[in-house]
Design a protein around this motif. Structure first.
Motif, PDB file in Angstrom:
ATOM      1  N   TYR A 420       0.682  -0.862   0.487  1.00  0.00           N
ATOM      2  CA  TYR A 420       0.111  -0.057   0.474  1.00  0.00           C
ATOM      3  C   TYR A 420       1.210   1.085  -0.276  1.00  0.00           C
ATOM      4  O   TYR A 420       2.166   1.327   0.645  1.00  0.00           O
ATOM      5  N   ALA A 421       0.321   2.423  -0.937  1.00  0.00           N
ATOM      6  CA  ALA A 421       1.756   3.229  -0.919  1.00  0.00           C
ATOM      7  C   ALA A 421       0.409   4.617  -0.378  1.00  0.00           C
ATOM      8  O   ALA A 421      -0.480   5.011  -1.605  1.00  0.00           O
ATOM      9  N   PRO A 422       0.467   5.126   0.578  1.00  0.00           N
ATOM     10  CA  PRO A 422       0.075   6.058   1.330  1.00  0.00           C
ATOM     11  C   PRO A 422      -0.040   7.038   0.679  1.00  0.00           C
ATOM     12  O   PRO A 422      -0.952   7.794   0.463  1.00  0.00           O
ATOM     13  N   ILE A 423       0.643   7.650   0.096  1.00  0.00           N
ATOM     14  CA  ILE A 423       0.968   9.281  -0.440  1.00  0.00           C
ATOM     15  C   ILE A 423       1.026   9.352  -2.122  1.00  0.00           C
ATOM     16  O   ILE A 423       1.505   9.654  -2.729  1.00  0.00           O
ATOM     17  N   LYS A 424       0.954   7.736  -3.012  1.00  0.00           N
ATOM     18  CA  LYS A 424       1.638   7.750  -4.172  1.00  0.00           C
ATOM     19  C   LYS A 424       0.720   8.916  -5.387  1.00  0.00           C
ATOM     20  O   LYS A 424       1.015   9.141  -6.231  1.00  0.00           O
TER      21      LYS A 424
END
Lengths: 549, 549
Positions: A420-424
């Protein structure tokens, strides 16, 4: 139930559903209906595809799933009646099946008196951006007006009010008292105003107030922000629910158009707070719905990983966050200090895993140079992060921001590792904005300030070679982000970008970087499709694409 | 040009285009038209979206691209005339723009006498499986009949003949002499027969022969197999072009329906050969179109990497293949010998990179156990493969097959590393079939047999712990592949699978593995969408999905 002078009482049940969790979603409908009826509501409104969760993508094609959803709607109606809630009109979304062609439908059903009392199928199926509904569902053909306690309630599902014509236009000829809409409208910065304006326009056209009930919660890479509302035919906001939390609010419909009920109107959030809360809710729901209790993330001392770790602490508590500092010979002492300070501020678990010995062992064998030597450092870190994930059952977080991902300024299987990439989806300048907002929020609430000031203020660097700066490879972020916005979001071509006032060298640099980064953003390998159903073919731009503007 | 007794002479230009390469595709049209006209053809037919390549996905939305394609069609018409080819009717596909709404169209244009002489827009836009055309294009509204040398030629684009009604039904009332279709029909095992039957049905309905001109070549994960054909109204095959290669064939249309011209009818390939050639073409075109000259792949001595390396040698020559043996303490001597023998057979570059020292160094620091200990071995190999990719500019190949990818029996960032996965869509039993077919082909042609027999015959093992066998974790592949086929391809639910005769334990094991593997197949991190355009949101099944049948 009390109507009479108060008119008809609606409960706006803005809930957070989970895709595929028919039992859990059904229980939640029951729980909110109990609370709503105990507060005298007659009509209880839930979001689009309540029982199934939304969006269900190709699950819609599984007959087993559609049958189970149908059974759930019926058993829920019976259970409501058995609990003495049969007199309520409970409006939920679900998946249906087209009687003729046995194809899926996006359906609203009204549960009442122990049965599925009425149904309506969504007419306009959005087929752009994140939506693929036309691919999955067939269109409903009929409008529906419910007659409840002498009030005429027209209904619609989400996209039905965004397009002109169709069932909502038909309702304009039906003299309705209120237009009730159930929605699964994903968050986008600034979308609240667009929804309000649209709602006001439809209310005015139909000479009736409009109820806009929206889903809340994260589902994979979508975040639904809630923010349900009721708006009058004069454009006056009669009720607004909060964003990013489940909520049960009430509103009374009256026969006299000039004296419609007023209810709580929650103030709007600022843009930075809205975005920050969207990211935290998206991460928190992804963890909860996929049964992760904690996360691990590499802490470089830089702003990206600092913001990601802070969001994670807000989503699941600092004690469930594992921050791993993985310094090399190129890591400055300041970076290491900032990483530790951040972890302390968050109350996070903190570990140091230097990459030096493994790096030396690899290099004795492989003798890598230049970019290959830089990448292997990032990949050793990726292996370490995944070893924490595997050993402790943690969700690995990838700290990449949208600016660097768009330009391919990251190492595949290195810093791009994670589930998961919270600030992608945040440009780098927005990363700084949100970090400052979060620190400011802490100050304003007399809480400890989480993000070290030097992480915000220092010049960005990947620290993969001596003295490296992002600005060696990329334009300054303030400029880069403007070009990215124009090139990606507005789809401006080369000539447009020059006309926008950007200089030729910057335009060509950014276009070249973005065009070449397409394959990096697709971190699963491509491969040929030789049978009827392949896994994971899903993108919007061809990887193989020779077009240069 | 000679018509007269021979009727009207068509050239079937089955070419391999590249998405976005307007100049390269235009040059190819010119080159094939020269050859066709020198062989007396009057009408030269190219595949769907010739100039732009196919499929172009969201490139269609870039006005710059549509304008450039329009300029290319016009300049090509002028250039054809300047070269003395103006009398030919050159039929090419391209992207157009809807005059009213300024939206993209899937268009066929006829270049003749220096101008774009006629145009037709695709009516039926497929919106299922790998196709997303309804999302991208708007529908054409008109049918088109070309009148050339006294022959009436109806035209259609691909899906237009797969659906009943629409422009092809309209052509049935127009007394045409031939139906000319241009196609971008991706390969699927057994699809040739489906196309032939459909072609025969439409030819019979329209009382006219049908020309089916298909694209050939790889584009990302699609492979177009060519196999263009002409079929008579009596269902007789009048011409068939070869599969998997560019081709220029000819066919003469006559006024007398009972004596239509016959041309070369290439025999059909067997299923294994067809699949093998599809995989090789897909890989070769991906390399060529993305400018890779060589590949690297880890050689374990097992069947998957052996087949992948053999396909790669067939695609680009053994001298451009780098096979890397990466043994550990758990690798058997037989596996190492098989890896070396394979590389020798292929004439490939061969390197040994033991993972022992790096593994020990990691373990002194991390002390990993069980699955984490297994995964780190695979990930060290992934880092080594990528270091070869980075240092030498090679395309890294991921050797995973569809059975193990479907069940999640692979290590993300480990053996799943790579930019292209040549056998990702082949079930394991089919991997064995193709390996045997390839060895048999070599024997039949007196060539060296590439794949060591022991790689084919030994029990599959990941060799990540002592004595490990795939069958410890998975059902035997002969059974597993049958269940996967029913569960994934046929979308059978649990009850269906039991009714298919599979035992309950196997069904539950496979369903659990497949359902949980969804997140692994998506090797890019998810993340929340907070602005209008996010990268890479594109899948068919939700990752977050609690539904259990």
């Amino acid at each position: 139930m009390t109507n009479g002078n108060d008119g008809l009482r609606f409960a706006l049940a803005q809930i957070d559903t989970c895709v595929g969790d028919l039992d859990g979603n059904g229980e939640k409908v029951l729980e909110f209906t109990r609370r709503a009826v105990s507060d005298d509501a007659t009509v209880i409104v839930f979001p689009e595809m309540t029982l199934t969760g939304y969006p269900i993508e190709d699950l819609a094609f599984r007959a087993t799933f559609r049958n189970a959803a149908w059974d759930k709607a019926n058993s829920l109606a019976l259970r409501l009646k058995a609990e003495g809630l049969g007199q309520a009109f409970v409006i939920v979304g679900t998946v249906g099946t087209d009687d003729e062609r046995r194809l899926p439908r996006n359906r609203m059903v009204v549960l009442h008196d122990g049965v599925v009392w009425a149904g309506y199928d969504k007419h306009f199926l959005p087929n752009y951006g994140v939506f693929d509904e036309f691919r999955i569902f067939t269109s409903g053909e009929r409008s529906l007006v419910l007659d409840i306690d002498g009030f005429r309630i027209g209904v619609a599902i989400c996209e039905d009010i965004w397009q002109d014509g169709g069932p909502v236009a038909e309702l304009g000829r039906q003299d309705i008292d209120v237009l009730l809409t159930i929605n699964g409208s994903p968050y986008e910065a600034g979308k609240g105003h667009v929804r309000h304006e649209l709602g006001a326009r439809r209310a005015s056209e139909l000479h009736a107030p409009l109820i806009y009930l929206n889903q809340v919660g994260g589902q994979d890479d979508l975040v639904f922000d809630g923010g349900s509302f009721v708006i009058g035919q004069d454009g006056k906001m009669l009720e607004r629910s909060p964003q990013f939390v489940e909520d049960l609010s009430f509103w009374n419909l009256r026969h006299d158009a000039d004296s419609q009920g007023m209810s709580t109107v929650v103030p709007e959030l600022g843009t930075d707070e809205e975005m920050y809360r969207a990211c935290v809710l998206g991460l928190g729901d992804y963890m909860r719905k996929n049964h992760f209790e904690g996360v691990c993330v590499g802490l470089s001392g830089g702003i990206d990983s600092a913001l990601v770790a802070t969001m994670a602490a807000d989503a699941c508590g600092g004690e469930h966050v594992w921050g791993i500092s993985m310094p090399s010979r190129y890591s400055s002492q300041g970076s290491r200090d900032d990483a530790r300070l951040l972890a302390d501020n968050l109350g996070a678990n903190y570990r140091t895993e230097t990459i030096e010995r493994v790096f030396d062992t690899f290099q004795e064998q492989l003798h890598l140079e230049s970019v290959a030597e830089e990448n292997i450092q990032a990949r050793i870190r990726g292996v370490i992060v995944m070893s924490y994930s595997n050993s402790k059952g943690l969700l690995a977080l990838a700290p990449g921001n949208k600016s660097e991902l768009a330009c391919g300024y990251s190492t595949i299987y290195g810093d791009a590792v994670g589930g998961y990439a919270p600030i992608k989806d945040l440009l780098k300048t927005k990363v700084w904005d949100l970090a400052r907002w979060r620190n400011g929020y802490a100050e304003a609430h007399d809480e400890p300030v989480p993000i070290p000031v030097s992480s915000i203020e220092k010049a960005p660097s990947a620290e993969l070679r001596p003295g490296q700066r992002d600005s060696d490879s990329l334009p300054e972020y303030a400029l880069l982000d403007q070009v990215l916005e124009a090139y990606i979001e507005l789809a401006h071509g080369r000539a447009d970008l020059l006309a926008d006032g950007f200089d030729e060298r910057t335009v060509d640099t950014v276009m070249r970087l973005v065009d070449r980064a397409e394959w990096k953003r697709r971190q699963y390998p491509l491969g040929p499709k030789v049978t009827s159903l392949a896994f994971g073919r899903d993108r919007r731009l061809p990887v193989t694409n020779a077009f240069r503007e």
